[in-house]
Design an enzyme around this catalytic site. Structure first.
Site, PDB file in Angstrom:
ATOM      1  CG  HIS A 150      39.476  -2.662  21.089  1.00 18.67           C
ATOM      2  ND1 HIS A 150      40.360  -3.265  20.224  1.00 18.67           N
ATOM      3  CD2 HIS A 150      38.888  -3.686  21.765  1.00 18.67           C
ATOM      4  CE1 HIS A 150      40.312  -4.576  20.360  1.00 18.67           C
ATOM      5  NE2 HIS A 150      39.421  -4.853  21.309  1.00 18.67           N
ATOM      6  CD  GLU A 199      43.654 -10.424  20.932  1.00 16.76           C
ATOM      7  OE1 GLU A 199      43.708 -10.262  22.162  1.00 16.76           O
ATOM      8  OE2 GLU A 199      42.595 -10.726  20.333  1.00 16.76           O
TER       9      GLU A 199
END
EC number: 3.5.4.2
Length: 351
Positions: free
Chosen positions: A20, A203
């Site tokens: 990521h 998120e």
């Protein structure tokens, strides 16, 4: 909480995979200024220091605003090559052995930069890094979720002549008002093409977005996913189905997903059996590449050597690698952790 010196050395040295990281998010202010000068791009900041000071954003949207402004200096293959090689050197220094790197073509094609310039510049750097540093890598093309799905379709089709240079598609940018189902059709098309599928979810968005990314987009891996902690049944599902979360702790604190790293659910989810992996996200903007994220997380949370071994293993387990290469990396990790940690040499007392 102070991390044991021997463990700190081990987590710095352990082989890791980074799953990521946004390549545009590795643009350090110094490189932005260098590229701006090379390309005669005017910046609204008088100095490197002024630009770095502007990194004091307060949420995801204010970060994205400066992120896209920084990317405006990227115009040529050489620019994308230089940015990528700068990242590789930092990753190698942090003992990253394999990286699956996100790139945002729409950020550049919207400015008139051909998609081939973007892909070839990045991919050529990674090809050189494989030879020069024995650095394994692949690319994941991300769609910007604040733009219409039609734009994502156009981007995917434009990228197909370069199909051999990327392995999957992802979904990033602002979650608010842009749920996973908005991109159901383009993800279905990518799946038909045999591409791997990942998506940012959970998120700033709710746990339901994680569920939707799995069920609607058929995502194989979830980027961030920390809001899954709000849904115990989802946590159980993630553990049962071995769905990896690519977690970025320093990013989560910088963007105020959590007020303090000590509040982060990484340890709780790891203990619940979720395949947690630990990454840097946009390290130039969030103040930390891989080792900085690992060290800060181990200092803030009650993690031990067994957790470090598991996190390192998880990073390769979750990677889109051929079985033989994955097995070799896992053996490398296990061999590293089979040896007792060596304490750093003691500093001689002052006379």
């Amino acid at each position: 909480m102070t991390i044991d010196a021997a463990l700190a050395e081990q987590i710095r040295r352990t082989p890791k995979a980074e799953l990521h990281v946004h390549i545009e998010g590795t643009l350090e202010p110094e490189l932005i200024f260098r590229l701006a000068q090379r390309n005669q791009v005017a910046l609204p900041y008088p100095s490197v220091e002024a630009l770095r000071a502007a990194y004091a954003f307060t949420d995801l949207q204010s970060f994205l605003d400066i992120y896209y402004a920084g990317a405006s200096v990227l115009l040529t293959e050489e620019d994308f090559f230089d940015m990528t090689m700068d990242y590789v050197k930092r990753a190698v220094a942090d003992n990253v052995r394999h990286a699956e790197i996100f790139f945002d073509p729409q950020t550049h094609t919207a400015r008139g930069v051909p998609i081939g310039v973007v892909i070839d510049g990045i991919a050529d750097a990674l090809a050189q890094a494989r030879t020069e540093y024995d650095f394994s890598s692949s690319l994941i093309l991300c769609f910007l979720r604040h733009l219409p799905e039609e734009d994502a379709f156009a981007t995917l089709e434009a990228a197909l002549p370069y199909r051999d240079r990327f392995v999957g598609v992802g979904l990033d940018s602002s979650e608010r008002g842009n749920p996973p189902e908005k991109f159901a059709r383009v993800f279905a098309r990518a799946r038909e093409l045999g591409l791997h599928l990942v998506a940012h979810a959970g998120e700033e968005g709710p746990a339901q977005y994680v569920t939707d990314a799995l069920d609607i987009l058929k995502a194989q891996r979830i980027d961030h996913g920390v809001r899954a902690i709000d849904d115990p049944a989802l946590v159980e599902r993630l553990a049962r189905e071995r769905v990896a979360l690519t977690v970025c702790p320093l990013s989560n604190v910088k963007l105020k997903v959590y007020p303090d790293l000590r509040d982060h659910p990484l340890k709780r989810m790891l203990d619940a059996g979720v395949v947690i992996t630990l990454h840097s996200d946009d390290p130039a903007y969030f103040g930390g590449y891989m080792n900085a994220n690992w060290e800060a997380t181990f200092e803030a949370l009650p993690l031990d050597a067994a957790d470090a071994h598991k996190l390192a293993r998880n990073s390769f387990e979750a990677a889109f690698l051929p079985a033989m290469q994955k097995a070799e990396f896992l053996a490398e990790v296990d061999h590293f952790w089979s040896s007792p940690p060596k304490s750093p040499p003691a500093t001689a007392p002052a006379a």
